[in-house]
Design an enzyme around this catalytic site. Structure first.
Site, mmCIF file in Angstrom:
data_model
loop_
_atom_site.group_PDB
_atom_site.id
_atom_site.type_symbol
_atom_site.label_atom_id
_atom_site.label_comp_id
_atom_site.label_asym_id
_atom_site.label_seq_id
_atom_site.Cartn_x
_atom_site.Cartn_y
_atom_site.Cartn_z
ATOM 1 N N GLU A 121 -71.377 59.649 -67.881
ATOM 2 C CA GLU A 121 -71.033 58.259 -67.584
ATOM 3 C C GLU A 121 -71.626 57.803 -66.250
ATOM 4 O O GLU A 121 -71.697 56.612 -65.959
ATOM 5 C CB GLU A 121 -69.507 58.060 -67.604
ATOM 6 C CG GLU A 121 -68.715 58.819 -66.547
ATOM 7 C CD GLU A 121 -68.407 60.281 -66.929
ATOM 8 O OE1 GLU A 121 -69.206 60.895 -67.667
ATOM 9 O OE2 GLU A 121 -67.370 60.795 -66.469
ATOM 10 N N CYS A 181 -79.549 73.027 -61.775
ATOM 11 C CA CYS A 181 -78.848 74.279 -62.047
ATOM 12 C C CYS A 181 -79.771 75.468 -61.787
ATOM 13 O O CYS A 181 -79.337 76.605 -61.816
ATOM 14 C CB CYS A 181 -78.342 74.304 -63.471
ATOM 15 S SG CYS A 181 -79.676 74.253 -64.647
ATOM 16 N N GLU A 240 -70.854 76.801 -56.061
ATOM 17 C CA GLU A 240 -72.005 75.927 -56.289
ATOM 18 C C GLU A 240 -71.884 74.711 -55.375
ATOM 19 O O GLU A 240 -70.946 73.927 -55.494
ATOM 20 C CB GLU A 240 -72.021 75.487 -57.757
ATOM 21 C CG GLU A 240 -73.238 74.650 -58.087
ATOM 22 C CD GLU A 240 -73.336 74.288 -59.567
ATOM 23 O OE1 GLU A 240 -72.305 73.970 -60.176
ATOM 24 O OE2 GLU A 240 -74.456 74.316 -60.106
#
Ligand code: NAD
Length: 489
Positions: free
Chosen positions: A181, A286, A380
Site C-alpha cells: 500500500e 533484502c 535488519e
C-alpha cells in the site's frame, strides 16, 4: 484531498480487465523523495477480494486451455511495451519508492529480464514421455494450479511483482496481486500494460489494501497458492495462515547479509562493492550488505570504504528511505550502537536535501567495532548503514555469519580460492557471493534464501518457481488392444 491536485490519478483495484471505483476506505500515497502526497490507494475488504477471485476463476478455463506457446506471445508483446516505456516506468518507481532514477531503471530492466525468462517456459516445461511397459506410455505434464495470489513489499514496486506475475501466468494460472500500500501505483501500470499486450480479462487482477486483505487472501477457499515477499514477521504469519488453510505457500522474509573481508582482498574493488551493496537503494534491499565481518587487519580497506561512503550523497546518487518512521528507526539503530561503544566513522544522520526538506533521507553510514550482541549486528536495519564486526580469523567470521537467524545472502572478498571455497561451503545462506556485494542469481538461476529469510520449499524465480506454480499430471496411455493386460499395464 482534492484528487485533481495529485501527481498521479488515484490507485484503483483492477478486476476482470477494469479499474473498479473505490469504496470508502483509502489512504494517502506519499513520495519519500519529497514527503508530499502523490496519490491515494483503496484499502479493500474481503468482499472486494471475493469479486477478484470470481473474475480470476471465470478466466481460468480458457486461459489454462490456451497452448503455452500462445500465452507467451502476450508476454513477448508485454516485454516490448516495458522497453518502450522504460523511462516513464522508471520515473514512477523512483517517485513512489524514493530510489534514484538509475536504480529505478535497473529495477525495471530486471522486470524485463524476468519476463524474458517467462517467455522461455515452453522450452523448460516440455514434459517427459516413456514406454513403461509394452504398448503403454506414461507422460508427465506441468499443469497450473488455478487462482493464485502474490503479495509484495515496498522496496521493489515493479520488480517483485515480476518475480511472480510472468511465470505464474505463462504457466497457466490466474492471479490476484496485492501490492504494498506504500507503493501501489506501479501495479496499476502493470495491469494497463498487460491489457495492452493482449492479456484476457480476469487473468490478472490487482486488489489493494493492507493487513486485512492479506489475511483475506490467506483465508479465501478459491485461492490455491500464496506467494509473499516482505518482512520475516509477516512472512511467518502469512506462511502459517495460508498453509493452515491447506494452500501452497512460499514466503520470503527479511535479511541480515554478511560480507566477510580478508586482508588479501583487492582494496579498490572491495571498497566500491561493499559501499554499493550497503548504500544502493538506500540499503532497502533484502540483498544489501548490512554487516561486514573484518577478518584480522583490513584497516586500509575500511579507510577506502569510508572514502567511498562519503561520495554517496543523498538527493544526488542516494535516494530516500520509505517513510519518516523508517528514517527515525535507522537513526535510532546508529545512535544506540554508538552509545553501546561502536565507533561511527561516517555519519549519515540528520541529512536534509535542499529543495526536498520534507523527504526522508539518511546518508551512507559506516560504524566500526560493532559487537555481535548489539541490535545493529543482529537485526535488519534496512537503511544505508554498514556495521563492521571484527573477527580474529576466518573460523570466527564464519561463526558470526552462521549465528544470524536470517540466511538470504553472504559474500566473501578475498583473492584466495581456498578461503572462498570455505565460505561457499560453510556460510548458512541461500545466495553466496565471491567478490560480489549483491549476489543476486540472474535468470535462469533462482532467487531464495535460507533460515528465517524464506519459509516453504522452492525458490520464487527461475526454474525452481516452476514447481511452485504447477502440479504434475501423470497419464498412462494404451491404444494396443492386443497387448496383455495385467496390473502393471
Ligand atoms: P512488510 O512485511 O511490512 O509488508 C509486506 C506486505 O505485507 C505488504 O503488502 C503489506 O501490506 C503486508 N503486511 C504488512 N503487515 C502485515 C500484517 N501484520 N499482516 C498481514 N500483512 C501485512 O514488508 P515491507 O516493509 O513492505 O518490505 C520490507 C521487507 O521486505 C524487508 O524485511 C525486506 O528484507 C523484505 N524483502 C525480502 C525480500 C526477499 O527476497 N527475501 C525481497 C524484498 C523485500
Amino acid at each position: 484531498m482534492e484528487t485533481a491536485t495529485l501527481k498521479y490519478p488515484e490507485v484503483k483495484n483492477y478486476v476482470s480487465g477494469k479499474f473498479i471505483p473505490n469504496g470508502k476506505k483509502s489512504m494517502e500515497v506519499i513520495s519519500p523523495l519529497t514527503g508530499k502526497v502523490i496519490s491515494t490507494v483503496p484499502l479493500s475488504s474481503a468482499q472486494d477480494l471475493d469479486e477478484a477471485v470470481k473474475a480470476a476463476k471465470a478466466a481460468f478455463p480458457a486461459w489454462s486451455a490456451m497452448p503455452i506457446k500462445e500465452r507467451v506471445q502476450i508476454f513477448y508483446r508485454y516485454k516490448t511495451l516495458m522497453e518502450k516505456h522504460l523511462t516513464e516506468l522508471s520515473n514512477l518507481v523512483s517517485v513512489e519508492n524514493g530510489k534514484t532514477f538509475d536504480e529505478a531503471k535497473a529495477e525495471v530492466e530486471k522486470s524485463i529480464e524476468l519476463t524474458e525468462f517467462a517467455c522461455s517456459m515452453p522450452q523448460l516445461i516440455s514434459g517427459e514421455i516413456l514406454e513403461v511397459s509394452r504398448g503403454v506410455e506414461c507422460r508427465v505434464e506441468h499443469k497450473p494450479l488455478g487462482v493464485v495470489a502474490s503479495i509484495a513489499p515496498f522496496n521493489f514496486p515493479h520488480m517483485v511483482p515480476h518475480w511472480t506475475v510472468p511465470n505464474a501466468l505463462v504457466l497457466g494460472n490466474c492471479m490476484i496481486l496485492k501490492p504494498s500500500e506504500q507503493v501501489p501505483i506501479s501495479s496499476n501500470r502493470i495491469a494497463e500494460m498487460l491489457k495492452e499486450a493482449g492479456l484476457p480479462d480476469g487473468v490478472f487482477n490487482v486488489v489493494n489494501g493492507d493487513r486485512e486483505i492479506v489475511e483475506a487472501i490467506c483465508d479465501h477457499p478459491g485461492i490455491e497458492a500464496v506467494s509473499f515477499v516482505g518482512s520475516t514477521k509477516v512472512a511467518k504469519i502469512v506462511y502459517i495462515r495460508a498453509t493452515s488453510n491447506l494452500k501452497r505457500a512460499l514466503a520470503l522474509g527479511g535479511a541480515k547479509n554478511h560480507l566477510i573481508v580478508l586482508p588479501d582482498a583487492h582494496p579498490d574493488m572491495t571498497a566500491s562493492n561493499v559501499t554499493a551493496s550497503m548504500s544502493g537503494c538506500a540499503g532497502q534491499r533484502c540483498m544489501a550488505a548490512s554487516a561486514m565481518v573484518a577478518v584480522a587487519n583490513v584497516d586500509p580497506i575500511i579507510a577506502k570504504i569510508c572514502e567511498e561512503a562519503k561520495k554517496v550523497i543523498p538527493g544526488t546518487n542516494l535516494g530516500s528511505v520509505i517513510t519518516k518512521e523508517a528514517k527515525e528507526r535507522i537513526e535510532r539503530y546508529i545512535t544506540e550502537a554508538e552509545k553501546a561503544g561502536a565507533k561511527v566513522l561516517v555519519d549519515g544522520r540528520n541529512w536534509k536535501v535542499e529543495g526536498h526538506e520534507g523527504g526522508f533521507y539518511v546518508g551512507a553510514t559506516v560504524i566500526d567495532h560493532v559487537t555481535p550482541d548489539m541490535a545493529i549486528a543482529k537485526e535488519e536495519v534496512f537503511g544505508p548503514v554498514l556495521a563492521i564486526i571484527r573477527a580474529k580469523n576466518l573460523d570466527e567470521a564464519i561463526a558470526i555469519e552462521n549465528s544470524s537467524n536470517y540466511g538470504n545472502a553472504a559474500s566473501v572478498f578475498t583473492q584466495s580460492g581456498s578461503v572462498a571455497r570455505q565460505v561457499m561451503d560453510r556460510a548458512s545462506a541461500g545466495m553466496i557471493g565471491v567478490n560480489i556485494g549483491v549476489p543476486v542469481p540472474r535468470e535462469p538461476f533462482s532467487f531464495g534464501g535460507w533460515n528465517e529469510s524464506k519459509f516453504g520449499v522452492c525458490d520464487i524465480t527461475g526454474k525452481s518457481s516452476i514447481e511452485f506454480w504447477t502440479q504434475l499430471k501423470k497419464t498412462s496411455v494404451k491404444w494396443n488392444a492386443e497387448a496383455k493386460t495385467n496390473w502393471m499395464s
